[in-house]
Design an enzyme around this catalytic site. Structure first.
Site, PDB file in Angstrom:
ATOM      1  N   GLY A  81       0.706  -0.284   1.747  1.00 55.02           N
ATOM      2  CA  GLY A  81       0.907  -1.730   1.807  1.00 55.02           C
ATOM      3  C   GLY A  81       0.073  -2.363   0.720  1.00 55.02           C
ATOM      4  O   GLY A  81      -1.088  -2.694   0.937  1.00 55.02           O
ATOM      5  N   GLU A 138      -4.395   0.163   1.205  1.00 54.01           N
ATOM      6  CA  GLU A 138      -4.577   0.667  -0.162  1.00 54.01           C
ATOM      7  C   GLU A 138      -4.804  -0.475  -1.157  1.00 54.01           C
ATOM      8  O   GLU A 138      -5.353  -0.267  -2.217  1.00 54.01           O
ATOM      9  CB  GLU A 138      -3.352   1.481  -0.590  1.00 54.01           C
ATOM     10  N   VAL A 172       8.804   0.371   4.454  1.00 53.96           N
ATOM     11  CA  VAL A 172       7.713   0.626   5.394  1.00 53.96           C
ATOM     12  C   VAL A 172       6.683  -0.498   5.359  1.00 53.96           C
ATOM     13  O   VAL A 172       5.927  -0.674   6.310  1.00 53.96           O
ATOM     14  CB  VAL A 172       6.998   1.980   5.128  1.00 53.96           C
ATOM     15  N   ASP A 173       6.660  -1.256   4.268  1.00 53.76           N
ATOM     16  CA  ASP A 173       5.627  -2.280   4.091  1.00 53.76           C
ATOM     17  C   ASP A 173       5.850  -3.528   4.944  1.00 53.76           C
ATOM     18  O   ASP A 173       4.930  -4.318   5.123  1.00 53.76           O
ATOM     19  CB  ASP A 173       5.558  -2.711   2.621  1.00 53.76           C
ATOM     20  N   GLY A 177      11.709   3.237  -2.352  1.00 47.69           N
ATOM     21  CA  GLY A 177      10.951   4.309  -1.703  1.00 47.69           C
ATOM     22  C   GLY A 177      11.561   4.708  -0.371  1.00 47.69           C
ATOM     23  O   GLY A 177      12.284   3.917   0.239  1.00 47.69           O
TER      24      GLY A 177
END
Lengths: 417, 417
Positions: free
Chosen positions: A187, A243, A141-142, A12
């Site tokens: 996440g 999420e 990003v996580d 991603g």
């Protein structure tokens, strides 16, 4: 004799994957050991189809374009979510192509799945006596990668989330009616991004008032009670939820169904919308659910300078490691001090990061499971520092696009003739 | 003798309402004709409760705080959505309080509803021989105000939407699978913000591929056909839809129910989510719906410099107009040239703007109703120009908060002692 380098991007997007690419190009262009720099279009999947471009020709005479690349989000080379099989033919195809392009250095940028690709390829070179150094550059990003203090890409996403929470806090502070805003952060299994929202707190602004990470089982009943309690003290309550929050039996709270990505990971959404309905029904005040979704991972306009620079540096570290003969490793950084913030660059065996996830330690979440501790804040603070010098044109971030650069190159050639 | 000035803010937030407040304070502090500057907390509703603060004391020795205010989104003074009744007692209460504070200048910032308040108050002063000048300062992200080339607040929201579309375009460009992103923009009856998304187009980046304004009846069937057609040419299609799109009979497309705000306006949301389901069912590719919601109206971190400066200037224009004895007017600007972009400041009778909406002319939308014309682009382009010099602290926009400034003031006093 100098060998060529090939680089691919996978997984991603983030705001700074191209910063690492810029680091690789910048370092390689002035290295004696690296010949040409090639790019795989759409990662390993494109490589299998010999979809390769010459980045040296593209950037050699355009140093300011390398700077634009450093500040452009997403992936200049395109991505894939391709899992290498153990099919011998596939490996043969890959290494035949790499041989054809005289590649000695193979750099791959990605998350834990992509690091698995790095591992498989370096294992294959070792088993077959192939002299190609395979090095990874981490990104996500996580922030769920092991073997690194924090992942490139995380700081910028964290800055986006914290900035958005602050903007929403100002937006909602203007009315004297009771309201609840639920912001859903990315996440799936790791709550780092959700946690980063607390950086929005400053001065007397208490938002976010509540944060829920997926590391702690989520109770809808407790959530409603928490919100009720905060509404007694504040007119406007902002809750940030991951999420991936789930109940004690592991069931996702998200109302919507689940789809799966190429690696078989569940793709979630809708938990904010679900909790909105719950609050409307059980408390009855004004509620909004905000799901920044992909806006949080490609927000080049609010990238963290710290993140941009570290991603760039990791690009140079990866090439240097390959030049030094390292393989099956990834470029990494260790924090040596919080204040002043200092990091030390190096490499780490790829086994450390492949296919594993680093979640938030329980001790960095408060006991009630609705906030984080001071240790977490200390860890997060430096990562969003600094305003990236994103170039602007006509009022908008002037990102680089592979098709546009082609036009530029063409122009350059014409001027040269 | 100098009379005092009072200012209030009303309606929904924007990124630059405080820029106008900063203009009012900055100009007033050096004017001989203005005594103290007072602020109503929560607009006319707060005034009725005599909820008033002294902005002169707050800002007099803190000029850099006025600059922070200029770059802080939302409303420093808080808002209200209060419709003045024709109740004589209410007017009496207001003007008794204004007399008590020796107010000669009454400035009110807001949209068309707030301008109705300006009209009612100035009518009352005329009918009752009260010497208070009542002047409006326009604001709205929707750009639906008559009597002004474009509304302060619109340029920054437009810049947010265009930047977000660009970020999403880069985010989605990395995969070779077919996907559709539907972005829902604010603007109940006026499609200006939706239209502004087309500014994201640059170089070869064609996003947004489709835009749907509420000025043209929306057909779900046509939408599906449009998306199908674009998917033949592009892997990733981005469509921007106004929250207020409706069919030829005036029925909103939004699936969700409607609630009402204080003025009885329908509050919409969910059209993106609805169209996502339609595309999933009828085309079957990957679809995401993004609803930036309040993030688009308070995005101080990506404010347009043009917008910030114009809002500030309109603040000074409003005070000057009041000093010159004008009343029942609002500060406005006329565009005198597109290239170079020039505006002329002035005032206009408040009747022109009160309770009316300026929608997009049909001729600025293409015939198919899924894009805008070059005329629209020419109109929009200058409004997002320039990067506002938002101050940053610890990696985040350093906005000003009324509670925080109080602390600062306290500190200042202590230092002075």
């Amino acid at each position: 004799m100098a060998k060529n380098l090939i680089i691919g991007q996978s997984g991603g997007p983030t705001a700074v994957i191209n910063s690492s690419l810029a680091g690789v190009i910048d370092y390689s262009l002035s290295s004696d050991k690296v010949g040409k720099v090639f790019g795989m279009i759409n990662g390993i999947e494109g490589l299998l189809e010999e979809n390769i471009i010459d980045l040296t020709s593209m950037f050699y005479n355009l140093p300011h374009e390398v700077n634009r690349l450093k500040h452009s989000p997403a992936m200049f080379l395109g991505s894939c979510r391709y899992k290498l099989s153990n099919n011998e033919d596939e490996f043969k195809t890959i290494f035949d192509i790499l041989e054809k392009y005289n590649v000695g250095y193979f750099i791959y940028t990605g998350g834990n799945d992509s690091m698995d690709t790095v591992k498989k390829l370096s294992d294959y070179t070792a088993a077959n006596g192939i002299d190609i150094k395979v090095v990874g550059i981490p990104k996500t990003v996580d922030n769920d990668l092991n073997g690194i203090d924090h992942s490139p890409g995380f700081g910028s996403a964290a800055k986006y989330i914290a900035t958005s929470v602050r903007n929403v806090a100002y937006d909602t502070s203007i009315y004297s009616i009771k309201s609840v805003h639920i912001i859903e952060a990315m996440g799936r299994n790791a709550g780092w991004l959700t946690a980063a929202s607390v950086l929005a707190r400053q001065d007397n602004m208490p938002a976010p008032h509540l944060v829920y990470l997926p590391e702690v089982p989520f109770s809808v009943e407790q959530f409603v009670n928490d919100v009720k309690e905060k509404l007694e003290e504040y007119n406007s309550v902002i809750a940030v939820v991951s999420e991936g929050i789930h109940d004690k039996d592991g069931n996702y709270i998200a109302e919507g169904g689940c789809s799966q990505d190429g690696f078989g990971h569940a793709q979630l959404s809708g938990v904010g919308a679900f909790l909105k309905t719950v609050i409307e029904e059980q408390i009855g005040c004004k509620v909004r659910a905000l799901e920044p979704s992909v806006l949080q991972r490609s927000a080049g306009h609010i990238a963290s300078l710290c993140d941009v620079n570290e991603a760039f540096n990791l690009g140079t570290v990866a090439v240097r490691a390959a030049e030094e003969g390292k393989t099956g490793v990834f470029a990494t950084l260790k924090r040596t001090s919080d204040k002043p913030y200092c990091v030390e660059y190096g490499t780490e065996r790829v086994e450390v990061v492949a296919n594993a996830e680093k979640t938030v330690p329980r001790s960095w979440i408060n006991e009630a499971g609705n906030d984080v501790t001071e240790e977490m804040v200390t860890y997060l603070k430096p990562l969003i520092r600094g305003v990236a010098q994103t170039p602007y044109r006509a009022g908008l971030p002037d990102y680089i696009d592979i098709r546009h650069l082609d036009v530029t190159k063409q122009k350059y050639k014409n001027e040269d003739e």
